[in-house]
Design a protein around this motif. Structure first.
Motif, PDB file in Angstrom:
ATOM      1  N   ASN A  85     -51.534  90.779  -7.677  1.00  0.00           N
ATOM      2  CA  ASN A  85     -52.129  89.343  -7.547  1.00  0.00           C
ATOM      3  C   ASN A  85     -50.926  88.434  -8.144  1.00  0.00           C
ATOM      4  OD1 ASN A  85     -54.253  90.067  -6.384  1.00  0.00           O
ATOM      5  ND2 ASN A  85     -55.469  90.093  -8.333  1.00  0.00           N
ATOM      6  N   GLY A  86     -50.602  88.661  -9.496  1.00  0.00           N
ATOM      7  CA  GLY A  86     -49.552  88.074 -10.098  1.00  0.00           C
ATOM      8  C   GLY A  86     -48.093  87.881  -9.189  1.00  0.00           C
ATOM      9  N   ALA A  87     -48.057  89.117  -8.533  1.00  0.00           N
ATOM     10  CA  ALA A  87     -46.723  89.235  -7.953  1.00  0.00           C
ATOM     11  C   ALA A  87     -46.716  88.236  -6.671  1.00  0.00           C
ATOM     12  CB  ALA A  87     -46.426  90.527  -7.359  1.00  0.00           C
ATOM     13  N   GLU A  88     -47.611  87.845  -6.014  1.00  0.00           N
ATOM     14  CA  GLU A  88     -47.947  87.194  -4.806  1.00  0.00           C
ATOM     15  C   GLU A  88     -47.457  85.672  -5.482  1.00  0.00           C
ATOM     16  OE1 GLU A  88     -51.573  87.468  -2.956  1.00  0.00           O
ATOM     17  OE2 GLU A  88     -50.766  88.845  -1.409  1.00  0.00           O
ATOM     18  N   GLY A  89     -48.164  85.439  -6.538  1.00  0.00           N
ATOM     19  CA  GLY A  89     -47.904  84.000  -7.002  1.00  0.00           C
ATOM     20  C   GLY A  89     -46.461  83.706  -7.374  1.00  0.00           C
ATOM     21  N   ALA A  90     -45.847  84.972  -7.881  1.00  0.00           N
ATOM     22  CA  ALA A  90     -44.533  84.685  -8.413  1.00  0.00           C
ATOM     23  C   ALA A  90     -43.410  84.428  -6.974  1.00  0.00           C
ATOM     24  CB  ALA A  90     -44.182  85.799  -9.166  1.00  0.00           C
ATOM     25  N   GLY A  91     -44.030  84.305  -5.915  1.00  0.00           N
ATOM     26  CA  GLY A  91     -42.907  84.376  -4.746  1.00  0.00           C
ATOM     27  C   GLY A  91     -42.368  85.783  -4.181  1.00  0.00           C
ATOM     28  N   ALA A  92     -43.091  87.025  -4.817  1.00  0.00           N
ATOM     29  CA  ALA A  92     -42.482  88.222  -4.271  1.00  0.00           C
ATOM     30  C   ALA A  92     -42.660  88.359  -2.611  1.00  0.00           C
ATOM     31  CB  ALA A  92     -43.270  89.458  -5.160  1.00  0.00           C
ATOM     32  N   ALA A  93     -43.709  87.872  -2.167  1.00  0.00           N
ATOM     33  CA  ALA A  93     -43.853  88.061  -0.811  1.00  0.00           C
ATOM     34  C   ALA A  93     -42.657  87.097  -0.051  1.00  0.00           C
ATOM     35  CB  ALA A  93     -45.240  87.443  -0.170  1.00  0.00           C
ATOM     36  N   THR A  94     -42.463  86.131  -0.346  1.00  0.00           N
ATOM     37  CA  THR A  94     -41.100  85.411   0.218  1.00  0.00           C
ATOM     38  C   THR A  94     -40.046  86.292   0.004  1.00  0.00           C
ATOM     39  OG1 THR A  94     -42.281  83.722  -0.755  1.00  0.00           O
ATOM     40  CG2 THR A  94     -40.371  83.161   0.589  1.00  0.00           C
ATOM     41  N   ALA A 100     -35.638  89.963   2.018  1.00  0.00           N
ATOM     42  CA  ALA A 100     -34.847  91.172   1.885  1.00  0.00           C
ATOM     43  C   ALA A 100     -35.055  92.071   3.037  1.00  0.00           C
ATOM     44  CB  ALA A 100     -35.402  91.882   0.686  1.00  0.00           C
ATOM     45  N   ALA A 101     -36.051  92.008   3.715  1.00  0.00           N
ATOM     46  CA  ALA A 101     -36.241  93.009   4.736  1.00  0.00           C
ATOM     47  C   ALA A 101     -35.439  92.161   6.045  1.00  0.00           C
ATOM     48  CB  ALA A 101     -37.923  92.958   5.141  1.00  0.00           C
ATOM     49  N   LEU A 102     -35.699  90.887   6.286  1.00  0.00           N
ATOM     50  CA  LEU A 102     -34.907  90.373   7.298  1.00  0.00           C
ATOM     51  C   LEU A 102     -33.266  90.589   7.374  1.00  0.00           C
ATOM     52  CD1 LEU A 102     -36.290  88.585   9.396  1.00  0.00           C
ATOM     53  CD2 LEU A 102     -35.278  86.481   8.351  1.00  0.00           C
ATOM     54  N   SER A 103     -32.758  90.676   5.824  1.00  0.00           N
ATOM     55  CA  SER A 103     -31.539  90.615   5.883  1.00  0.00           C
ATOM     56  C   SER A 103     -31.173  92.297   6.199  1.00  0.00           C
ATOM     57  CB  SER A 103     -30.854  90.148   4.787  1.00  0.00           C
ATOM     58  OG  SER A 103     -31.602  90.810   3.479  1.00  0.00           O
ATOM     59  N   LEU A 104     -31.867  93.116   5.472  1.00  0.00           N
ATOM     60  CA  LEU A 104     -31.574  94.440   5.819  1.00  0.00           C
ATOM     61  C   LEU A 104     -31.607  94.804   7.107  1.00  0.00           C
ATOM     62  CD1 LEU A 104     -31.186  97.206   4.178  1.00  0.00           C
ATOM     63  CD2 LEU A 104     -33.632  97.430   4.355  1.00  0.00           C
ATOM     64  N   GLY A 105     -32.814  94.367   7.749  1.00  0.00           N
ATOM     65  CA  GLY A 105     -32.959  94.473   9.422  1.00  0.00           C
ATOM     66  C   GLY A 105     -31.634  94.030   9.971  1.00  0.00           C
ATOM     67  N   TRP A 106     -31.142  92.815   9.742  1.00  0.00           N
ATOM     68  CA  TRP A 106     -29.918  92.397  10.361  1.00  0.00           C
ATOM     69  C   TRP A 106     -28.861  93.373  10.318  1.00  0.00           C
ATOM     70  CZ3 TRP A 106     -28.042  88.527  13.324  1.00  0.00           C
ATOM     71  CH2 TRP A 106     -26.453  88.329  13.320  1.00  0.00           C
ATOM     72  N   SER A 107     -28.709  93.785   8.919  1.00  0.00           N
ATOM     73  CA  SER A 107     -27.484  94.466   8.764  1.00  0.00           C
ATOM     74  C   SER A 107     -27.462  95.823   9.416  1.00  0.00           C
ATOM     75  CB  SER A 107     -27.560  95.063   7.052  1.00  0.00           C
ATOM     76  OG  SER A 107     -27.135  93.724   6.271  1.00  0.00           O
ATOM     77  N   LEU A 151     -19.957  90.505   8.636  1.00  0.00           N
ATOM     78  CA  LEU A 151     -21.223  90.482   9.422  1.00  0.00           C
ATOM     79  C   LEU A 151     -22.241  91.555   9.186  1.00  0.00           C
ATOM     80  CD1 LEU A 151     -19.354  89.999  13.035  1.00  0.00           C
ATOM     81  CD2 LEU A 151     -21.136  88.340  12.018  1.00  0.00           C
ATOM     82  N   VAL A 152     -21.784  92.739   8.492  1.00  0.00           N
ATOM     83  CA  VAL A 152     -22.752  93.840   8.153  1.00  0.00           C
ATOM     84  C   VAL A 152     -23.334  93.377   6.889  1.00  0.00           C
ATOM     85  CG1 VAL A 152     -23.288  96.187   7.970  1.00  0.00           C
ATOM     86  CG2 VAL A 152     -21.922  95.324   9.846  1.00  0.00           C
ATOM     87  N   VAL A 153     -22.164  93.269   5.786  1.00  0.00           N
ATOM     88  CA  VAL A 153     -22.985  93.416   4.385  1.00  0.00           C
ATOM     89  C   VAL A 153     -23.000  91.903   4.078  1.00  0.00           C
ATOM     90  CG1 VAL A 153     -22.035  94.322   2.170  1.00  0.00           C
ATOM     91  CG2 VAL A 153     -21.362  95.540   4.162  1.00  0.00           C
ATOM     92  N   GLY A 154     -22.499  91.069   4.487  1.00  0.00           N
ATOM     93  CA  GLY A 154     -22.754  89.538   4.100  1.00  0.00           C
ATOM     94  C   GLY A 154     -24.073  89.193   4.210  1.00  0.00           C
ATOM     95  N   PRO A 155     -24.797  89.267   5.135  1.00  0.00           N
ATOM     96  CA  PRO A 155     -26.069  88.803   5.167  1.00  0.00           C
ATOM     97  C   PRO A 155     -27.072  89.650   4.169  1.00  0.00           C
ATOM     98  CG  PRO A 155     -25.249  89.014   7.279  1.00  0.00           C
ATOM     99  CD  PRO A 155     -24.234  89.520   6.343  1.00  0.00           C
ATOM    100  N   LEU A 156     -26.657  90.728   4.051  1.00  0.00           N
ATOM    101  CA  LEU A 156     -27.311  91.696   3.119  1.00  0.00           C
ATOM    102  C   LEU A 156     -27.371  91.086   1.600  1.00  0.00           C
ATOM    103  CD1 LEU A 156     -29.042  94.303   3.161  1.00  0.00           C
ATOM    104  CD2 LEU A 156     -26.924  95.362   2.486  1.00  0.00           C
ATOM    105  N   ILE A 157     -25.986  90.710   1.417  1.00  0.00           N
ATOM    106  CA  ILE A 157     -25.882  90.225  -0.012  1.00  0.00           C
ATOM    107  C   ILE A 157     -26.589  88.890  -0.329  1.00  0.00           C
ATOM    108  CG2 ILE A 157     -24.242  89.262  -1.723  1.00  0.00           C
ATOM    109  CD1 ILE A 157     -22.202  91.278  -0.468  1.00  0.00           C
ATOM    110  N   ILE A 158     -26.312  88.039   0.802  1.00  0.00           N
ATOM    111  CA  ILE A 158     -27.065  86.545   0.796  1.00  0.00           C
ATOM    112  C   ILE A 158     -28.674  86.819   0.633  1.00  0.00           C
ATOM    113  CG2 ILE A 158     -27.564  84.626   1.947  1.00  0.00           C
ATOM    114  CD1 ILE A 158     -24.811  84.861   3.177  1.00  0.00           C
ATOM    115  N   GLY A 159     -29.259  87.742   1.570  1.00  0.00           N
ATOM    116  CA  GLY A 159     -30.698  88.123   1.484  1.00  0.00           C
ATOM    117  C   GLY A 159     -31.059  88.404  -0.004  1.00  0.00           C
TER     118      GLY A 159
END
Lengths: 426, 371
Positions: free
Chosen positions: A251-260, A265-272, A217-225
């Motif tokens: 700009n390049g990073a945005e195109g490369a899907g870094a935002a997603t 990562a933030a979501l799974s870290l928050g959950w953990s 429950l704690v570490v699993g979502p983090l790994i998946i995230g």
């Protein structure tokens, strides 16, 4: 009382009701609060030197009110021993301190390796100190006129502990049950009550299966995230952007899907983090139950029936008292802003305003930190001690009734290095 | 008053619990086995050790006993009788309060001594030790600090070099700076090599490292209106080098972090007190140190034949642009006061002639302009 009567009756003078197979905690919580609050004030006045007396008072309160099978244990250590041990440790640590300080000033690779060496040395020394401090506490614990003691090499313990903590880090916590089982086995096998040796039967594998769901429950979502985040990034595009220079990078990073990826990562870290906070009491209750039930001395065995709900209860009380106390720093922060708003801003008077704000901020910080330490100790530490001990059922208590004292090998000084390195326990 | 009663005794040899009879003799507390009535312990009243126990239980040991033998009494009348007979037995807690008061008084004295050591001892020790350090060691120290300082200061992010004047177009600027520094070095005649460099930082400032390296910030070159103003600041920094201030401050911070970090700062929240104390102490050292460097700078400028008041002029211009902070925490003493002291010292100086030709100064001004 009739003066001759005591000589007529040979009957035992007993406390009214002595539960022979249980543990009771007889401490009055109000006394503990008073002890902690007074201690905190004295810590402030003495800039921390009073800590040796405070920790002795705390231990004495916990130990001397704990009744095992009808008799009280006792803490026989003194603050003077702790202070002496600390002073000796300081003197011993001076050369190490000097070497590392000079090493850090040395040019180039030597400086970096010196800081790494310092970290490694302090980690090993810290575990060494933990074991030595435990030895001191046991040597200063008496029960029915007999002291406990601890054998075993602290260096060996330190090496094992560092190995296991490394394993825990590498396996993201999965090695924790076996680490605990191994280290506790080492500690408790080296623990003696008089001549009676302790043993530990807790199994790492069993703890693993009990705790695996919590880990998932704690570490699993983090790994998946993290995996999803890595998958979402177009690494080739990102590398290309990196090569084109720092300005293109964003700009390049945005195109490369870094935002997603970052969102995942933030979501799974928050959950953990939330899961960790919510599940920690359950984890602590589980480990305590497993640990206490694993302890035995000779034929004496222990069963812990610590309820998870009781541990949640005491943390909930900590949260309530903390929220209530939070009014104090809130008022102080308000006062700091108010001074800034109405106080004079220029010249000498402006300096006075700034100084008043600084002093108020430092004072608030110190008082808040001390207050939370008091609240934590009185709600969590004391209650956890009480509910853990009172959940125990003892079997074959008779083995405690006629234990021989071990030959004296008392340590004269306290938990020196542990105090110097700030790694104390209870 | 009960002169006798029952209790439980643990003899310290085994964990056996023995019911006993307790008699209060005139000088001694006598413990007899409840069954065969043999005397198993005689404890003098003044040697009784009153152990903390829950309400309704009196637990006694013997002071100096090698094993934790214990006598437990639960009979209220007998407890009161023992309390009356023995001085160390004190159920009211007065003994404990007295001990605690003593601890607090001694701790406060110890804290006062430590603070005195920090305020007087550490700087005095650093002052004595710094001159004993050989030049070679100081240069090694400087090299070590240099790496860290450069990492802290270098915010260029790869846009151009950190140091100015590395391009071929700034050869003239470099030569002008060298000439200026050479004049000051010759006048200072230090055993160390003075090595001044201009770096890309917006602030109008300069720093001196142990061992003779000086970093002049680009912002200062921009703010300075003639060569003597720049020379004044460099002379001030040479003062730091000559006084070994960098070395001293390293020794001081080591001493302070040991004193406050290790000896005191262990209680929760103590960290803030420690950081505050260190900031105030270190800045009070540096106020004296800056004053001394100013005096040195004025004397050096006079000897080198420059304008000794230029340091004051450029200080005044720089201070005009920044907001004055809290005096007690500021690194440099009140600027107006510094300028007054500089002008007082410079009053008797010889009439100035510029240290650099106008053309040289114009070239030096452009040292950071090429990228």
């Amino acid at each position: 009382m009739n003066e001759t009567s005591p000589f007529d009756a040979a009957a035992e003078v007993e406390a009214p009701d002595l539960p022979r197979d249980a543990v009771r905690f007889l401490g009055v919580e109000r006394d503990f609060w008073r002890l902690l609050i007074r201690g905190s004030v004295l810590l402030l006045v003495t800039l921390g030197i009073y800590r040796f007396w405070l920790v002795t008072d705390v231990r004495r309160h916990l130990w001397n009110n704990t009744e095992i099978a009808g008799d009280l244990i006792e803490y026989t250590g003194t603050a003077r021993e702790l202070l002496l041990g600390f002073l000796i440790a300081i003197v011993l640590l001076v050369p190490i301190y000097v070497v590392f300080y000079l090493g850090a000033l040395a040019p180039g690779i030597l400086a970096e390796s010196a800081s790494v060496a310092a970290f490694a040395a302090l980690a090993v020394l810290g575990q060494f100190a933990v074991y030595r401090a435990r030895r001191y506490r046991l040597a200063r614990t008496a029960y029915r006129g007999i002291s406990f003691h601890q054998t075993g090499s602290a260096w060996r313990y330190a090496i094992c502990a560092i190995f296991w903590w490394g394993m825990i880090a590498v396996t993201l916590g999965l090695a924790y049950p076996w680490a605990q089982a191994s280290l506790e086995r080492f500690k408790i096998r080296n623990t003696f009550y008089g001549e009676l040796q302790g043993h530990f039967v807790g199994s790492g594998t069993r703890l693993f299966f009990r705790g695996f769901v919590l880990w998932l429950l704690v570490v699993g979502p983090l790994i998946i995230g993290v995996m999803v985040a890595i998958g979402a990034v177009d690494w080739n595009a990102l590398g290309e952007a990196y090569r084109r220079g720092p300005r293109e990078m964003f700009n390049g990073a945005e195109g490369a899907g870094a935002a997603t990826a970052a969102a995942f990562a933030a979501l799974s870290l928050g959950w953990s983090v939330i899961a960790l906070a919510v599940l920690y009491p359950a984890f602590q209750a589980m480990v305590l139950r497993w640990w206490l039930s694993g302890i035995g001395f000779g034929k004496l065995t222990v069963t812990a029936r610590l309820r998870t709900g009781a541990v949640y209860g005491l943390y909930w009380r900590f949260v309530r008292v903390s929220l209530l106390f939070a009014i104090v720093p809130a008022i102080a922060v308000g006062a700091i802003y108010a001074i800034g708003a109405i106080g004079p801003k220029d010249g000498m008077k402006g300096d006075a305003t700034e100084l008043a704000q600084t002093l108020l901020a430092i004072g608030t910080y110190v008082i808040t930190a001390l207050a939370y330490s008091v609240i934590y100790q009185a709600t969590v530490k004391l209650r956890l001690w009480k509910v853990s001990f009172e959940s125990l059922a003892l079997a074959n208590v008779e083995v405690l009734y006629n234990v021989k004292a071990a030959p004296s090998r008392a340590t004269a000084v306290g938990e020196g290095i542990a105090n110097a390195l700030h790694v104390g326990g209870y | 008053m009960a002169a006798a009663g029952k209790g439980i005794f643990f003899d310290g040899a085994t964990s056996a619990r023995r019911p006993v009879l307790i008699e209060l003799a005139p000088e001694l507390l006598v413990v007899r086995d409840a069954e065969h009535r043999d005397i198993i312990a005689r404890w003098r009243y003044d040697k009784l050790d009153h152990r903390q126990a829950p309400e309704g239980l009196l637990r006694l040991g013997e002071v100096g006993g090698r094993v934790p033998a214990r006598l437990e009494v639960r009979d209220p009348a007998l407890m009161a009788a023992i309390d009356d007979a023995s001085l160390p037995v004190d159920r009211s807690g007065a003994n404990e309060r007295r001990t605690r008061r003593k601890v607090v008084v001694w701790s406060v004295i110890a804290v006062a001594v430590l603070v005195a050591a920090a305020v007087f001892g550490v700087p005095a020790l650093a002052d004595r030790l710094a001159p004993l350090l050989p030049v070679r060691a100081e240069r090694a120290l400087g090299t070590a600090v240099d790496g860290q300082i450069r990492r802290m200061l270098d915010k260029a992010d790869g846009k151009g070099t950190f140091e100015c004047g590395e391009g071929g177009g700034e050869a003239e600027a470099r030569a002008a700076l060298s000439r200026l520094v050479a004049k000051l070095s010759a006048a200072a005649a230090l055993p160390l090599l003075i090595d001044a460099r201009v770096v890309r930082r917006e602030e109008a400032n300069a720093v001196a490292l142990p061992g003779g390296r000086i970093y002049v910030f680009e912002g200062l070159i921009d703010k300075a209106e003639n060569a003597d103003e720049l020379a004044g600041v460099i002379a001030h920094e040479i003062g730091h080098v000559a006084h070994r201030d960098g070395t001293r401050s390293i020794l001081q911070s080591a001493g302070l972090s040991f004193l406050f970090g290790m000896v005191l700062g262990d209680f929760v929240g103590g960290g803030a007190v420690v950081i505050g104390a260190r900031a105030v102490l270190e800045s009070s050292y540096s106020r004296e140190v800056e004053g001394a460097a100013d005096r040195y700078g004025v004397a050096l400028m006079t000897r080198a034949g420059g304008n000794p008041r230029a340091l004051g002029t450029v200080l005044g211009r720089i201070a005009g642009g920044i907001h004055p902070g809290t005096t007690i925490l500021s690194d440099h003493p009140d600027t107006q006061e510094r300028i007054r002291v500089i002008n007082d010292l410079a009053a008797a100086a010889s009439p100035p002639k510029p240290l650099l030709e106008p053309a040289e100064w114009a070239a030096l001004k452009l040292i950071c302009k090429g990228r």
